[in-house]
Design a protein around this motif. Structure first.
Motif, short mmCIF file in Angstrom:
data_model
loop_
_atom_site.label_atom_id
_atom_site.label_comp_id
_atom_site.label_asym_id
_atom_site.label_seq_id
_atom_site.Cartn_x
_atom_site.Cartn_y
_atom_site.Cartn_z
N ASP A 1 0.80 -1.16 -0.03
CA ASP A 1 -0.03 0.01 0.15
C ASP A 1 0.82 1.33 0.04
OD1 ASP A 1 -1.89 2.28 0.67
OD2 ASP A 1 -2.88 1.11 2.44
N SER B 1 -0.43 4.21 -0.69
CA SER B 1 -1.31 5.53 -0.79
C SER B 1 -0.99 6.61 0.37
CB SER B 1 -2.83 5.09 -0.37
OG SER B 1 -2.97 4.37 0.91
N THR C 1 2.10 -2.61 -6.29
CA THR C 1 1.82 -1.30 -5.48
C THR C 1 0.36 -1.02 -5.80
OG1 THR C 1 2.96 0.01 -7.02
CG2 THR C 1 4.34 -0.94 -5.20
N TYR C 2 -0.19 -0.48 -5.01
CA TYR C 2 -1.45 0.33 -5.14
C TYR C 2 -1.70 1.58 -4.29
CZ TYR C 2 -3.31 -1.79 -0.76
OH TYR C 2 -3.16 -2.18 0.45
N THR D 1 -6.69 4.90 -2.11
CA THR D 1 -6.23 3.53 -2.02
C THR D 1 -7.22 2.68 -2.71
OG1 THR D 1 -5.93 4.37 0.17
CG2 THR D 1 -5.44 1.97 0.14
N GLY E 1 -7.38 -0.73 -2.74
CA GLY E 1 -6.93 -2.01 -2.37
C GLY E 1 -7.53 -3.24 -2.90
N THR F 1 -0.13 -3.05 4.57
CA THR F 1 -1.00 -1.77 4.59
C THR F 1 -1.70 -1.43 6.12
OG1 THR F 1 -3.52 -1.50 3.56
CG2 THR F 1 -3.06 -3.74 4.51
N PHE G 1 -8.82 0.86 2.57
CA PHE G 1 -9.09 1.03 1.36
C PHE G 1 -10.37 1.80 1.08
CE2 PHE G 1 -7.88 -3.72 1.47
CZ PHE G 1 -6.65 -3.52 1.59
N SER H 1 -14.22 -2.13 -1.17
CA SER H 1 -13.31 -1.46 -0.15
C SER H 1 -14.05 -1.97 1.20
CB SER H 1 -13.32 0.07 0.07
OG SER H 1 -14.66 0.60 -0.05
#
Length: 613
Positions: A253, A255, A288-289, A321, A323, A350, A354, A359
């Motif tokens: 994560d 973000s 990655t996000y 995010t 996720g 993370t 999210f 989410s």
């Protein structure tokens, strides 16, 4: 002459280089108010890309030059700087932050006026800005509601069934809050995870089985008329060189919510510890996000450590995010590089926050339930504080054939990634379930301590479609039942009026045959969908708690602690002095210092409760 000048110039340059070689600076960081070590302090060399954190003893080491300035920062404490002179061993004392609760807190990308807060002292962040020492609102952290298990009569429910849980996230999360000077919300306290944070001295199976079962029976320390039954499982050990090759996907994560030294920088340090454990036959990909998901590093052999670490070091936090998108991509990459006879695992790092696409907790459960059929396991590493979505991460791990750890400092990362590497990353038995049948001839009522989120219906035990828990290499799992013996008048179990339409007589089942209970457990080989069954009989022969094994006594101290800090209605005569004394007497061999740390945490918790914190 020119040659001589060249030699002098070279010697001068080398001399200058020798002056530039950094020295190893070591030392200890302590709380100035009580002179106790502080775990997880970030130490940075100002102006250089060098940083480390203090371990469980407050100890640190870092490379720095004479004249460099070290910056010491920790949530809830004033930042301190120390200039390096001649002294290479330091003792640094930090003062608690004087920030007031009515100051403005930076939240996400805007500002809100701080209101009354309860919870851990954390840092809230804005790009390029850090505000330290402000307690986080509890409502921004989410925890699954826990309705405590009650005492049950075996005449009504003879069977107690639950899925084994080897997660330990609750313990380190609770420790984070207590170390920050506040008590945790009760739903953050999962007693079974508190108990199972610790390693227990159990012999591993030697007959080829992946898991071995043990039982003990002793008097209860918080109610002398009750008994405690311990059920313990021990997974087989396996040397590192014999572990199957691994196909890892690091799902990270990046973000905006991961901005801050206790989040993405700690993720980087944690994963690099894991990279150091890899062998040439292992491989790692990095997904990655943030606002969307992306492939940062294609699957790379484990001996290309610098390539993997460089990719990790390049990560930066920012954005929303997504996720769900990240999870889908990670499973796709894991499937593309699937090792038929290997360990296929996603390692998700993370805070669980999210907010784009799928989410909600229900969305995540549905997504993972579909993906777990791929044969890819999931390890969830939780980071951050203030907006921690513990409930979401617990669901991901439970539904994804995986485990969940909360990483609050580099020492905890080392425990998960190095000390317990095999247990965290390599499954030896999946869908492990336990079912206990109690004999009403001896048991008036029983209560499972913890495992509220892992309870199963009686018929789920024999249903191989129903998920259990996973056990890794060398893992030990402990469950404790509190038992009210027949003939004991106990206010803890309550009473009901006699039935009008059914017979109120005692059951004829449960002969006086000396058998208190029968314990069954099922498990599957990681590559099988058919479970195997084992069972053991527990005799009605209890010893005094002081005569119980060292591990059992220590586990009861942790259970008692958990009941006290969540103010359990079943705590009865539980007390901090009793559990602290028992934990000290049962500390035993404690090379890593985890049990000593628990004792200090219990003492600090008593002080917090005494002062109404």
């Amino acid at each position: 002459m020119k040659r001589l000048l060249y030699v002098f110039a070279l010697l001068f340059a080398l001399g200058g280089m020798s002056q530039a070689i950094a020295a190893e600076i070591t030392g200890y960081v302590k709380d100035n108010s009580n002179k106790q070590p502080i775990v997880g302090v970030q130490i940075m060399v100002k102006g250089k890309n060098l940083a480390t954190t203090s371990d469980k003893n407050g100890y640190f080491k870092i490379q720095a030059d004479k004249g460099d300035v070290l910056e010491f920062s920790y949530l809830g404490f004033e930042t301190k700087t120390v200039k390096i002179a001649k002294k290479l061993n330091l003792e640094v004392f930090m003062d608690a932050s004087s920030m007031q609760l009515d100051e403005v807190t930076v939240v996400g990308y805007g500002q809100v006026k701080a209101q009354k807060r309860v919870g851990a002292v954390v840092a809230s962040h804005h790009p390029g800005m850090m505000v330290r020492g402000i307690p986080s609102p509890v409502q921004s952290e989410s925890y699954q509601n826990i309705d405590e298990n009650k005492f049950i009569s075996p005449l009504k429910e003879a069977l107690s069934t639950f899925a084994v849980d080897v997660d330990a996230a609750s313990y380190s999360n609770v420790r984070r809050m207590i170390n920050s000077g506040t008590l945790p919300p009760k739903d953050a306290v999962r007693v079974e995870e508190m108990i199972n944070y610790f390693q227990y001295n159990l012999p591993a199976p030697t007959n080829g089985d992946p898991v071995k079962i043990f039982t003990e029976l002793a008097t209860s320390p918080w109610n002398k008329e009750h008994k405690l039954m311990r059920i313990a499982l021990k997974a087989k050990n396996m040397p590192t060189e014999k572990l199957p090759p691994s196909n890892f996907v690091f799902l990270i994560d990046v973000s905006g919510s991961m901005f801050g030294h206790n989040r993405l920088p700690l993720v980087k340090s944690s994963l690099k510890l894991l990279v150091d454990q890899l062998r040439p036959e292992d491989k790692v990909a990095i997904v990655t996000y943030a606002g969307s998901a992306g492939l940062k590093l294609k699957s790379t052999a484990g001996d290309q450590k610098m390539t993997i670490k460089n990719a990790i070091d390049e990560l930066e936090a920012g954005g929303s995010t997504a996720g769900g998108a990240g999870i889908k991509m990670a499973y796709n990459i894991a499937r593309e590089n699937f090792l038929k006879n290997g360990n296929n695992r996603i390692v998700l790092a993370t805070d669980g926050d999210f907010n784009v696409g799928a989410s909600s907790d229900e969305d995540m459960e549905s997504l993972i339930s579909r993906e777990r059929e791929s044969g890819v396991h999931l390890t969830v590493l939780g980071y951050g504080m203030g907006n921690l979505k513990d409930s979401k991460m617990e669901i991901l791990a439970n539904k994804g054939h995986g485990n969940y750890a909360y990483i609050d400092n580099i020492a905890e990362a080392r425990k998960a990634m190095v000390t317990e590497f095999g247990g965290t990353m390599f499954t030896v038995a999946k869908d492990v379930k336990i079912q206990v049948e109690f004999n009403p001839a001896y048991v008036q009522a029983y209560r499972l301590v913890g495992y509220e989120n892992r309870l199963l219906a009686a018929e789920d035990f024999n249903n191989d479609q129903k998920l259990g828990g996973d056990m890794g290499v060398g893992h030990a799992v402990t469950a404790i039942y509190e038992i009210v013996p027949v003939g004991v008048k106990s206010s803890a179990i309550g009473t009901v009026d006699p039935l009008k339409y059914q017979e109120n007589g005692k059951s004829k089942a449960g002969a006086l045959n000396g058998e208190l209970a029968t314990v069954k457990f099922r498990y599957k080989d990681p590559k099988s969908e058919v479970s195997k069954l084992q069972q053991v009989v527990v005799s009605d022969k209890a010893v005094g708690i002081d005569a119980a094994s060292e591990d059992f006594r220590f586990a009861t101290a942790v259970a008692e602690f958990g009941m006290l800090i969540r103010n359990s209605e079943f705590k009865q005569k539980a007390s901090f002095p009793s559990l602290i004394a028992r934990a000290k007497a049962a500390k035993g061999k404690d090379d890593e210092g985890y049990r000593a740390e628990f004792i200090r945490m219990a003492e600090n918790s008593k002080s917090l409760m005494d002062t109404g914190r």
